[in-house]
Structures are given as C-alpha cells and as structure tokens.
Design an enzyme around this catalytic site. Structure first.
Site, PDB file in Angstrom:
ATOM      1  N   LYS A  48      16.017 -27.251  78.627  1.00  0.00           N
ATOM      2  CA  LYS A  48      15.774 -25.897  79.132  1.00  0.00           C
ATOM      3  C   LYS A  48      14.801 -25.954  80.309  1.00  0.00           C
ATOM      4  CE  LYS A  48      13.901 -21.444  77.794  1.00  0.00           C
ATOM      5  NZ  LYS A  48      13.457 -20.541  76.754  1.00  0.00           N
TER       6      LYS A  48
ATOM      7  N   GLU B 129      10.191 -36.683  76.890  1.00  0.00           N
ATOM      8  CA  GLU B 129      11.181 -37.567  76.262  1.00  0.00           C
ATOM      9  C   GLU B 129      12.482 -37.550  77.060  1.00  0.00           C
ATOM     10  OE1 GLU B 129       9.304 -35.329  74.788  1.00  0.00           O
ATOM     11  OE2 GLU B 129       8.643 -36.016  72.812  1.00  0.00           O
TER      12      GLU B 129
ATOM     13  N   GLY C 117      14.824 -22.324  73.077  1.00  0.00           N
ATOM     14  CA  GLY C 117      15.385 -23.680  72.909  1.00  0.00           C
ATOM     15  C   GLY C 117      16.135 -23.847  71.603  1.00  0.00           C
ATOM     16  N   ARG C 118      15.526 -23.396  70.497  1.00  0.00           N
ATOM     17  CA  ARG C 118      16.175 -23.594  69.191  1.00  0.00           C
ATOM     18  C   ARG C 118      17.286 -22.585  68.926  1.00  0.00           C
ATOM     19  NH1 ARG C 118      11.021 -22.376  69.191  1.00  0.00           N
ATOM     20  NH2 ARG C 118      10.288 -20.383  68.372  1.00  0.00           N
TER      21      ARG C 118
ATOM     22  N   GLU D 225       9.550 -23.952  63.572  1.00  0.00           N
ATOM     23  CA  GLU D 225       9.051 -23.724  64.928  1.00  0.00           C
ATOM     24  C   GLU D 225       8.995 -22.215  65.213  1.00  0.00           C
ATOM     25  OE1 GLU D 225      10.976 -25.079  68.770  1.00  0.00           O
ATOM     26  OE2 GLU D 225       9.543 -26.713  68.558  1.00  0.00           O
TER      27      GLU D 225
ATOM     28  N   HIS E 228      20.311 -38.309  43.630  1.00  0.00           N
ATOM     29  CA  HIS E 228      19.896 -39.648  43.204  1.00  0.00           C
ATOM     30  C   HIS E 228      18.619 -40.070  43.901  1.00  0.00           C
ATOM     31  CE1 HIS E 228      23.628 -40.104  40.981  1.00  0.00           C
ATOM     32  NE2 HIS E 228      24.167 -39.423  41.991  1.00  0.00           N
TER      33      HIS E 228
ATOM     34  N   LYS F 232       1.353 -32.612  73.514  1.00  0.00           N
ATOM     35  CA  LYS F 232       1.919 -33.066  74.797  1.00  0.00           C
ATOM     36  C   LYS F 232       0.795 -33.418  75.756  1.00  0.00           C
ATOM     37  CE  LYS F 232       6.044 -30.105  74.623  1.00  0.00           C
ATOM     38  NZ  LYS F 232       6.747 -28.989  75.239  1.00  0.00           N
TER      39      LYS F 232
HETATM   40  O1  F6P Z   1       8.354 -29.177  72.358  1.00  0.00           O
HETATM   41  C1  F6P Z   1       9.142 -28.296  71.636  1.00  0.00           C
HETATM   42  C2  F6P Z   1      10.236 -27.817  72.488  1.00  0.00           C
HETATM   43  O2  F6P Z   1       9.716 -27.005  73.461  1.00  0.00           O
HETATM   44  C3  F6P Z   1      11.313 -27.092  71.692  1.00  0.00           C
HETATM   45  O3  F6P Z   1      11.021 -25.765  71.492  1.00  0.00           O
HETATM   46  C4  F6P Z   1      12.499 -27.324  72.546  1.00  0.00           C
HETATM   47  O4  F6P Z   1      13.678 -27.070  71.857  1.00  0.00           O
HETATM   48  C5  F6P Z   1      12.310 -28.765  72.936  1.00  0.00           C
HETATM   49  O5  F6P Z   1      10.918 -28.885  73.111  1.00  0.00           O
HETATM   50  C6  F6P Z   1      13.038 -29.210  74.160  1.00  0.00           C
HETATM   51  O6  F6P Z   1      12.672 -28.484  75.282  1.00  0.00           O
HETATM   52  P1  F6P Z   1      13.543 -28.554  76.596  1.00  0.00           P
HETATM   53  O7  F6P Z   1      14.898 -28.080  76.288  1.00  0.00           O
HETATM   54  O8  F6P Z   1      12.835 -27.711  77.594  1.00  0.00           O
HETATM   55  O9  F6P Z   1      13.575 -30.010  77.045  1.00  0.00           O
END
Ligand code: F6P
Length: 533
Positions: free
Chosen positions: A220, A226, A277-278, A363, A394, A503
């Site tokens: 987003k 990452e 995002g979620r 979240e 199990h 972060k």
């Molecule tokens: O760090 C959490 C978060 O902001 C989530 O809410 C989001 O889904 C994820 O990181 C990824 O964010 P982006 O889509 O901006 O890379």
C-alpha cells in the site's frame, strides 16, 4: 456513549453474575428451540451459535448495548464514506470495492437505508457524488486489473507468479489463493514472499527462471522495509540472471504510484488510502487471486463479500450475523473473562485463515485507547490463534478440553469436498462435529485424569461449498464482526500505530549492527548486539 457507561453494560454485569452457573447441557435440555434460535443462515454461511455461553436474554442485552453505543450510526457512517478512521483522517471504504458497477448509475443503491433501528440518512449530494466518483474509479481500476490478470493467465510463458508483500499485502491474497486452489489455473505456480528473512526469498528464487516469472510488488505504502528489501533483491536477481524486460516481469500494486515508478516499475495498479492494508484483498492487492482464479472468479469473490455487506447493512440486528458475532466477542471478553479465541478450519485449503483473522482482529482491535486517545478501562481484542483440524486435535486441543482456561473455539467446515477419496470427508466432518460435542458434553470420571468438565463453548460455521463467493462472504463476515466489537469498544479499528515503534527502532539497531556503536543502549540490548556482530 462509551460502552461501560451505558445502562446495558450495567445490566450485562448483573446478567453475567447470574450467569455463573450456566451450563450448556442443561440449556439444551431445558429449551427445545435453543439450537434453532441461536443459529442462522446468512449469505453462503450457516452459523451455529447455540453451543456458546449465551442465552436469549444475553443476546437481548447485547443488542441493547449495540443500540446504546450507537453501533448502527457508526456502521452507517462507514457506509456513507465518512472519515471514521479519525487518527488518519480517512474514510473506510473497502466495502465499495465490492459494489457492482451498476450502483454507480443508481446512486441510491450506494446506500441502503437501515431498518433496525431506523437511522437518519445523510442525504448529502456532495457525499453521494464523491461515492459515485470513487465507485467509477474502482471499476476502471478493477477492469484494468482483471484484463491484466487474464493476459497473464493466457501467457503460457509465465509459469510462476511471486507476490512480494507483507501483512495485509500478503495474508489476504495468500489465504485466498490457497483456499481456492481447486479453481487455480493449471500451469501457474504462486509463491508468497513476505519476510525480510532472506532464506524465504532465496528458497523461492532457486527454482525460478526470469523469463518465466512475474513479480508482483504489493505494498500500500511502497515503503515497507521487508517488501522493499525483497523487491530490490528480486530485481537484482532478475537482472543478474539476464532478465531485461522489467515492465513485463514486474508489476506494482500500490497507492503510491510515484514510488513504484521511482523504483523502476512501470506496470502499476493503484488503489486508495481509504482501503486499509488488512482490508485490501478486494483491491489491486488481490491481483494474485485474480490471476489464479480469473476475472469471473474474482468477481464472484467480490459478489460474495457484497452480499455480506448488504446483510450487515440491512438485516435486523437480532438476525444480523456479524452483529451477533461481534457482540458475542464483547460478551466473552468483557463479561466472561475469556481472553482468547481459537480458530479451527476443518479444511486444509483454509489453513492460512487463522493467520489472516489474527491480523484482522488483533491489528484492528488491539488498542488500549478510544477514538479520542483516552485510555480504556476494559479489555479489547482477544488473542486469536489456531490451526486446521484435525491436526489441532493432536496438538493443543488437550488444553481446550481439560486446561484451566476456557477458550471459545470456532469451527469452519465445508459440506462438499472437491476430491473423490473415499471416507475422508465424512471422517473430517465427523471429527469437527464430535469435537464441538465433546467440548460441550465433557465426561464424568470422579474428577480424575479422564474427567472432562465439558460446558466449553464453540461456534460452528458451515459453508456448503468452498467457492470464491462463499470465501468472499466468509471473510467479509469476519471484517464486519471486527467492526462491530471495535465500534462497541469505541476503538478506531482502522489505524495501527502499534506497529510503528518497532520499525523506528529496527532502523536504529540496523545502523548499530553495521557500525558496532552500542552507546546509550540498555545492557541487555547492547549484549545482544555484541553477540550478533
Ligand atoms: O506494519 C503493519 C502494516 O502497516 C500492516 O498494516 C500492513 O498490512 C503491512 O504493514 C504492509 O504494509 P504495506 O502494504 O504498506 O507494505
């Protein structure tokens, strides 16, 4: 009004006191209609709530709580496109991504008037015009996205699609592509790389060839550490392997189109800041799903979710499944003292659903302050966790049956299998039903090791079939349920400030790992730094 200041809250406290001796076995014995009254069919999903620690009086009081906390007004504000994500000043309109385009020509269809209780409808022509404009952009983007998905499906040279994204830019598409594996186009493989841990990307890359691979960079913000780290490494690998046509082999799914362009990606599918995002798998973030199941499958997914939106907007609260579930969550968390909820999908294709729901709930509602930043005196998000059944039986079901804590368990089962293997599906479903029964019935053994107290609560969701439409309806059900409990708790369910501090500190520690500078750090952090260098 904040929930703990309402009369309904007080009444629920009294009710909870009286409820201490509640026993599911006697509740069923005393009430022939309990199973029917506490279960319901809502689009694509049958839900049996009757094995929960509630009775009709509980539900009636909870509905009072919903009314006194202004749940329907808050819901309607979301569906009017008001900026209910107040800390970020954004509207919350993932539901608009599921609206059919026909509603653009019929603005009235953009808002359903809620019947129970009657609410005042803000008929602002400006707001409506903005929604119509937003919906038209949604459909322009959706058409482009689906055309691209079809183009990739028809492109036999592309055999591997790698989604690089994390959190909401990973879990939704990954959960859906796995869940809908029976609908996935043969000849295409899907990979999901989320972690900054290079082992993950390296393991995927080692089996790929640049000419056969499409990388989808899903973010987003297009700033997430990452995702950017993985995207840079993927691009470097692509070029090192002789790849040159970046426009053909890389596409970005983002609201930050300019950052994608700066990165060197020209093929971009956008979305809007009003998609959390979620809550974003319905947007361009759903590209891996669209490539996997095709344009018509993706439209079915949206249609299933849209059916749920309509149900949430218009069903009377007493028969409104997300409302009932969200209120049950409040009851368990604040009155019964249950701090966690376990999810057991009895279908291996639904194996990422617990992780998906974990982000959705925790979240969204893992907050200790209300919308205005004031500390809350009551508990909010439960801990969500789980694994597919029968595997969990199990592993950790022991604790659910005989542990000291009560953990409400949610079964998700599918009536019709898509394989023809004899006996398996009957055994699978038998186990799901038997577990719900065992949790409730227990077993007497004079208090010995074989004693099961029983009276342990569970909810049972049953889908007729696992299809794009039923999956869409199931996921939207969970979204709205989280909305309901968050609204009652006066939480902004649509921000996530709690992820920011880590972060910032990671950037600082990273610099220190490179430089070795441990000055000003506490002794534990300094010692760990020294050990990893
Ligand atoms: O760090 C959490 C978060 O902001 C989530 O809410 C989001 O889904 C994820 O990181 C990824 O964010 P982006 O889509 O901006 O890379």
């Amino acid at each position: 009004m904040r929930c703990d200041q309402t009369l309904a809250w007080q009444a629920l406290q009294v009710h909870a006191d009286k409820f201490k001796g509640f026993d599911l076995r006697s509740a069923f014995a005393d009430d022939a209609d309990r199973a029917a009254d506490l279960s319901q069919s809502a689009p694509h999903v049958f839900a049996d709530l009757s094995k929960n620690h509630i009775d009709r009086a509980t539900e009636a009081l909870l509905l009072g709580l919903a009314q006194q906390t202004g749940l329907t007004q808050h819901r309607d504000a979301m569906f009017r496109g008001e900026p209910i994500n107040n800390t970020e000043g954004r509207a919350v309109m993932h539901w608009l991504l599921r609206q059919p385009s026909s509603s653009a020509s019929d603005p009235a269809a953009l808002q359903t008037v809620q019947a129970d209780p009657p609410t005042v409808r803000a008929d602002s022509p400006t707001v409506r015009a903005e929604l119509v404009e937003a919906l038209s952009q949604v459909h322009t983007t959706l058409d482009a996205m689906l055309a691209y998905a079809e183009q990739i499906r028809a492109d036999a040279q592309i055999t591997d699609v790698v989604n690089i994204g994390i959190g909401g830019s990973d879990l939704g598409p990954q959960t859906a592509v796995l869940a809908l594996q029976d609908f996935v186009l043969p000849g295409k493989r899907f990979h999901f790389v989320s972690n900054v841990d290079g082992h993950e990307l390296a393991a995927v890359l080692k089996d790929l060839r640049p000419e056969n691979t499409l990388f989808l960079i899903a973010s987003k913000t297009f700033t997430t550490l990452e995702t950017m780290t993985n995207a840079r490494s993927a691009l470097a690998w692509f070029k090192a392997q002789g790849g040159s046509d970046v426009a053909r082999h890389f596409a970005a799914l983002t609201t930050n189109v300019s950052a994608a362009a700066e990165f060197g990606i020209r093929t971009t599918f956008g979305f809007w800041d009003w998609v959390g995002g979620r809550y974003s798998m319905w947007s361009a973030i759903g590209m891996p799903i669209a490539i996997a199941i095709g344009a018509s499958g993706f439209k079915d997914l949206l249609a299933g979710a849209h059916a749920r939106d309509q149900h949430f907007q218009s069903a009377p609260l007493a028969k409104n499944l997300p409302v009932r579930l969200g209120l049950l969550d409040v009851w368990y968390r604040n009155f019964m003292g249950y701090t966690s909820r376990s999810i057991a999908p009895y279908h291996s294709a639904l194996r990422r659903v617990p992780a998906y729901l974990q982000q959705l709930e925790m979240e969204s509602n893992g907050k200790r302050v209300d919308r205005n930043g004031n500390a809350l005196p009551y508990g909010t998000s439960p801990v969500l966790w789980g694994e597919p059944g029968t595997n969990g039986q199990h592993a950790y079901f022991q604790m659910l049956h005989q542990g000291t804590d009560v953990v409400p368990l949610e079964f998700i089962a599918v009536k019709k299998p898509t394989h023809r293997l004899k006996d398996h599906h009957e055994l699978l479903l038998a186990n799901a039903i038997a577990q719900a029964q065992a949790l409730m019935l227990g077993q007497a053994d004079n208090g010995g090791h074989k004693h099961f107290t029983g009276n342990r609560p569970s909810t049972f969701f049953l889908l007729d079939e696992l299809t794009p439409a039923s999956l869409g309806a199931l996921i939207a059900l969970q979204e709205h349920r989280v909305f309901v409990s968050g609204a009652v708790w006066s939480i902004n369910s649509f921000d996530q400030w709690g992820v920011e501090l880590g972060k910032v500190l990671a950037r600082d520690i990273h610099a220190r790992i490179v430089s070795g500078d441990a000055s000003g750090l506490d002794a534990s952090t300094a010692a760990l730094l020294a050990r990893v260098r």
